[in-house]
Scaffold this motif. Structure first.
Motif, PDB file in Angstrom:
ATOM      1  N   THR A 235       0.830  -1.203   0.000  1.00 41.31           N
ATOM      2  CA  THR A 235       0.000   0.000   0.000  1.00 41.31           C
ATOM      3  C   THR A 235       0.864   1.252   0.000  1.00 41.31           C
ATOM      4  OG1 THR A 235      -1.745  -1.184   1.204  1.00 41.31           O
ATOM      5  CG2 THR A 235      -1.856   1.228   1.178  1.00 41.31           C
ATOM      6  N   ALA A 236       1.959   1.214   0.767  1.00 42.21           N
ATOM      7  CA  ALA A 236       2.899   2.346   0.771  1.00 42.21           C
ATOM      8  C   ALA A 236       3.434   2.593  -0.636  1.00 42.21           C
ATOM      9  CB  ALA A 236       4.042   2.067   1.739  1.00 42.21           C
ATOM     10  N   TYR A 237       3.742   1.520  -1.335  1.00 38.89           N
ATOM     11  CA  TYR A 237       4.275   1.645  -2.696  1.00 38.89           C
ATOM     12  C   TYR A 237       3.202   2.199  -3.645  1.00 38.89           C
ATOM     13  CZ  TYR A 237       6.530   0.507  -7.113  1.00 38.89           C
ATOM     14  OH  TYR A 237       7.090   0.581  -8.369  1.00 38.89           O
ATOM     15  N   GLN A 238       1.966   1.708  -3.507  1.00 31.74           N
ATOM     16  CA  GLN A 238       0.878   2.218  -4.349  1.00 31.74           C
ATOM     17  C   GLN A 238       0.686   3.715  -4.133  1.00 31.74           C
ATOM     18  OE1 GLN A 238      -1.897  -1.264  -3.094  1.00 31.74           O
ATOM     19  NE2 GLN A 238      -2.883  -0.341  -4.860  1.00 31.74           N
ATOM     20  N   LEU A 239       0.691   4.134  -2.875  1.00 33.31           N
ATOM     21  CA  LEU A 239       0.510   5.553  -2.572  1.00 33.31           C
ATOM     22  C   LEU A 239       1.665   6.380  -3.133  1.00 33.31           C
ATOM     23  CD1 LEU A 239      -0.800   5.283   1.099  1.00 33.31           C
ATOM     24  CD2 LEU A 239      -2.106   6.037  -0.910  1.00 33.31           C
ATOM     25  N   GLN A 240       2.870   5.849  -3.039  1.00 34.45           N
ATOM     26  CA  GLN A 240       4.035   6.546  -3.596  1.00 34.45           C
ATOM     27  C   GLN A 240       3.878   6.707  -5.104  1.00 34.45           C
ATOM     28  OE1 GLN A 240       8.175   5.715  -2.139  1.00 34.45           O
ATOM     29  NE2 GLN A 240       8.505   5.077  -4.255  1.00 34.45           N
ATOM     30  N   GLU A 241       3.393   5.660  -5.758  1.00 33.11           N
ATOM     31  CA  GLU A 241       3.172   5.726  -7.202  1.00 33.11           C
ATOM     32  C   GLU A 241       2.054   6.716  -7.557  1.00 33.11           C
ATOM     33  OE1 GLU A 241       4.906   3.642  -9.898  1.00 33.11           O
ATOM     34  OE2 GLU A 241       6.155   4.230  -8.187  1.00 33.11           O
ATOM     35  N   LEU A 242       1.156   6.962  -6.615  1.00 30.97           N
ATOM     36  CA  LEU A 242       0.071   7.929  -6.831  1.00 30.97           C
ATOM     37  C   LEU A 242       0.500   9.356  -6.482  1.00 30.97           C
ATOM     38  CD1 LEU A 242      -2.943   5.875  -5.413  1.00 30.97           C
ATOM     39  CD2 LEU A 242      -2.563   6.498  -7.809  1.00 30.97           C
ATOM     40  N   GLY A 243       1.772   9.530  -6.135  1.00 33.12           N
ATOM     41  CA  GLY A 243       2.296  10.875  -5.916  1.00 33.12           C
ATOM     42  C   GLY A 243       2.427  11.315  -4.474  1.00 33.12           C
ATOM     43  N   TYR A 244       2.227  10.384  -3.531  1.00 36.66           N
ATOM     44  CA  TYR A 244       2.359  10.708  -2.119  1.00 36.66           C
ATOM     45  C   TYR A 244       3.768  10.384  -1.614  1.00 36.66           C
ATOM     46  CZ  TYR A 244      -2.786  10.708  -2.050  1.00 36.66           C
ATOM     47  OH  TYR A 244      -4.111  10.967  -2.301  1.00 36.66           O
ATOM     48  N   SER A 245       4.258  11.186  -0.677  1.00 35.21           N
ATOM     49  CA  SER A 245       5.435  10.809   0.096  1.00 35.21           C
ATOM     50  C   SER A 245       4.920  10.044   1.301  1.00 35.21           C
ATOM     51  CB  SER A 245       6.218  12.047   0.557  1.00 35.21           C
ATOM     52  OG  SER A 245       6.814  12.695  -0.547  1.00 35.21           O
ATOM     53  N   VAL A 246       5.523   8.897   1.584  1.00 31.27           N
ATOM     54  CA  VAL A 246       4.974   7.992   2.601  1.00 31.27           C
ATOM     55  C   VAL A 246       6.004   7.695   3.683  1.00 31.27           C
ATOM     56  CG1 VAL A 246       3.885   5.751   3.007  1.00 31.27           C
ATOM     57  CG2 VAL A 246       3.524   6.934   0.822  1.00 31.27           C
ATOM     58  N   PHE A 247       5.533   7.676   4.915  1.00 30.16           N
ATOM     59  CA  PHE A 247       6.357   7.248   6.042  1.00 30.16           C
ATOM     60  C   PHE A 247       5.809   5.921   6.562  1.00 30.16           C
ATOM     61  CE2 PHE A 247       6.995  11.788   5.915  1.00 30.16           C
ATOM     62  CZ  PHE A 247       8.340  11.956   6.235  1.00 30.16           C
ATOM     63  N   ARG A 248       6.680   4.932   6.688  1.00 29.82           N
ATOM     64  CA  ARG A 248       6.356   3.672   7.372  1.00 29.82           C
ATOM     65  C   ARG A 248       7.540   3.377   8.274  1.00 29.82           C
ATOM     66  NH1 ARG A 248       7.176  -1.927   7.077  1.00 29.82           N
ATOM     67  NH2 ARG A 248       5.380  -3.102   7.896  1.00 29.82           N
ATOM     68  N   GLU A 249       7.348   3.566   9.555  1.00 29.50           N
ATOM     69  CA  GLU A 249       8.469   3.521  10.495  1.00 29.50           C
ATOM     70  C   GLU A 249       8.025   2.841  11.782  1.00 29.50           C
ATOM     71  OE1 GLU A 249       9.543   4.965  13.449  1.00 29.50           O
ATOM     72  OE2 GLU A 249      11.668   4.480  13.130  1.00 29.50           O
ATOM     73  N   LEU A 250       8.920   2.087  12.383  1.00 32.71           N
ATOM     74  CA  LEU A 250       8.608   1.292  13.568  1.00 32.71           C
ATOM     75  C   LEU A 250       7.936   2.094  14.669  1.00 32.71           C
ATOM     76  CD1 LEU A 250       8.770  -1.131  15.489  1.00 32.71           C
ATOM     77  CD2 LEU A 250      11.149  -0.525  15.942  1.00 32.71           C
ATOM     78  N   HIS A 251       8.506   3.235  15.037  1.00 28.70           N
ATOM     79  CA  HIS A 251       7.988   3.961  16.191  1.00 28.70           C
ATOM     80  C   HIS A 251       6.701   4.721  15.887  1.00 28.70           C
ATOM     81  CE1 HIS A 251      12.294   3.375  17.434  1.00 28.70           C
ATOM     82  NE2 HIS A 251      11.612   2.846  18.431  1.00 28.70           N
ATOM     83  N   ILE A 252       6.501   5.090  14.629  1.00 28.89           N
ATOM     84  CA  ILE A 252       5.216   5.674  14.240  1.00 28.89           C
ATOM     85  C   ILE A 252       4.130   4.614  14.428  1.00 28.89           C
ATOM     86  CG2 ILE A 252       3.865   6.662  12.351  1.00 28.89           C
ATOM     87  CD1 ILE A 252       6.441   7.806  11.212  1.00 28.89           C
ATOM     88  N   ASP A 253       4.459   3.390  14.116  1.00 22.50           N
ATOM     89  CA  ASP A 253       3.545   2.263  14.275  1.00 22.50           C
ATOM     90  C   ASP A 253       3.361   1.913  15.753  1.00 22.50           C
ATOM     91  OD1 ASP A 253       2.128  -0.078  14.195  1.00 22.50           O
ATOM     92  OD2 ASP A 253       3.401  -1.077  12.745  1.00 22.50           O
ATOM     93  N   TYR A 254       4.460   1.673  16.457  1.00 21.19           N
ATOM     94  CA  TYR A 254       4.410   1.174  17.830  1.00 21.19           C
ATOM     95  C   TYR A 254       3.879   2.211  18.821  1.00 21.19           C
ATOM     96  CZ  TYR A 254       6.236  -0.053  22.458  1.00 21.19           C
ATOM     97  OH  TYR A 254       6.367  -0.287  23.805  1.00 21.19           O
ATOM     98  N   VAL A 255       4.331   3.443  18.718  1.00 20.66           N
ATOM     99  CA  VAL A 255       3.935   4.470  19.688  1.00 20.66           C
ATOM    100  C   VAL A 255       2.668   5.204  19.240  1.00 20.66           C
ATOM    101  CG1 VAL A 255       4.645   6.486  21.009  1.00 20.66           C
ATOM    102  CG2 VAL A 255       6.343   4.758  20.388  1.00 20.66           C
TER     103      VAL A 255
END
Length: 269
Positions: free
Chosen positions: A122-142
Motif C-alpha cells: 500500500t505504501a508503494y501504491q501511494l508513492q506511485e500515486l504521488g504521495y510521500s509515505v512514512f512507514r516507520e517502527l515507532h510511528i507504528d508502535y507508539v
C-alpha cells in the motif's frame, strides 16, 4: 539509480506471491468457531491477549537483521519461539493443549505477517500515486499509525487492517493508548485517531483483489479514502513531528534521529 528499501521489498513480495503465495493458516480440525469447546475458545482468547514488545517489533527487527524481508516461515518460526516463551509462563498454559496453543500462535503470526506485507504494498501504491509515505517502527508502535501519506502539504494518518469485527474494534481500542517505553525510556504520547483513514482488506471485498493470498487495494479505493475531510495540514497538524519531539525529549532516541519518507523527499527531524 539505486532502488529504495521500499522498492526492494515490493520486488521481494512480488516474488513470494508468484512462487509460494501468502498463507493464513487456520484451525482446520474445527469446522466452525461455534463447534469449539468453551475451553478452546478461552485458550485462543488468552493467546490473542499475549503482549510482548518483541512480537510487535519482530517484522522490523528481522528486516534489519537480514537486510531484506523475512520469509513467512522465517517470521513464523521466530514469532512462535518468542510467543511460546511468554505463554508457557502464564497460569492458563496447559501442556496438554500445547499443540492447539501453537496453532493459535501460528494463526496470529500469519495474520501479522500478511498485514505487514499489505502495508508495504500500500505504501508503494501511494508513492506511485504521488504521495510521500512514512512507514516507520515507532510511528507504528507508539502512535499506532501504519502509514503516513503526504501530498501538497496535506497529510493523512492511515490504519491498514483486516475487515473483521474484531479488527475494527481493535483499531478503536488502540486509539486510546498513551505512554510507551522506547529503549527503556518512558515516552508520553497520547494517541488520537480522530479523522484518521482506515483501510480494510479481506479475501472477498470491493476494496481489494487477492493475488495468491495477498490482498492488494484498488487505487480507486485509496484515492477515495484519502479525501479532503480526512486530511490534516502537514505544517500545523504534524503528529509525526510531535511524536519524534516527544521521543527526543524523553531521551528514547538521539537528538540526531530523523525519519525519511520512502521516496526520500521528506525528512522529519
Amino acid at each position: 539509480m539505486n532502488k529504495t528499501e521500499l522498492e526492494k521489498d515490493v520486488l521481494q513480495i512480488a516474488g513470494m506471491v508468484k512462487n509460494d503465495g501468502i498463507e493464513e493458516r487456520v484451525h482446520s480440525a474445527q469446522t466452525s468457531w461455534y463447534d469449539w469447546s468453551r475451553e478452546d475458545k478461552a485458550l485462543k482468547a488468552n493467546v490473542e491477549k499475549v503482549f510482548e514488545i518483541k512480537l510487535i517489533t519482530l517484522f522490523y527487527d528481522l528486516r534489519r537483521k537480514f537486510n531484506r524481508l523475512a520469509t513467512q516461515d522465517e517470521y513464523t518460526t521466530e514469532y512462535l519461539k518468542i510467543a511460546m516463551n511468554k505463554i508457557e509462563k502464564q497460569d492458563w498454559y496447559s501442556v496438554f493443549k500445547d499443540g492447539f496453543i501453537e496453532k493459535c500462535v501460528i494463526w496470529r503470526a500469519d495474520r501479522a505477517y500478511k498485514s505487514n506485507l499489505v502495508e508495504i504494498t500500500t505504501a508503494y501504491q501511494l508513492q506511485e500515486l504521488g504521495y510521500s509515505v512514512f512507514r516507520e517502527l515507532h510511528i507504528d508502535y507508539v502512535a499506532g499509525v501504519d502509514l503516513v501519506a503526504v501530498k501538497d502539504n496535506k497529510v493523512w494518518y492511515i490504519h491498514v487492517t483486516k475487515d473483521s469485527t474484531w479488527s475494527r474494534e481493535k483499531v478503536l481500542t488502540k486509539g486510546t493508548y498513551k505512554s510507551y517505553y522506547v529503549n527503556y525510556k518512558a515516552v508520553n504520547f497520547q494517541r488520537n485517531f480522530e479523522n484518521h483513514v482506515e483501510l480494510f482488506y479481506s479475501d472477498n471485498s470491493y476494496n481489494n483483489i487477492v493475488n495468491n493470498g495477498l490482498p492488494l487495494f484498488f487505487n480507486s479505493y485509496l484515492e477515495k479514502k484519502l479525501d479532503e475531510y480526512s486530511s490534516f495540514n502537514w505544517d500545523s497538524s504534524n503528529q509525526v513531528l510531535e511524536l519524534l519531539k516527544s521521543m527526543k525529549s524523553a531521551g528514547a532516541v538521539t537528538r540526531k534521529t530523523e525519519w525519511i519518507s520512502t521516496d526520500r523527499k521528506l525528512i522529519v527531524k
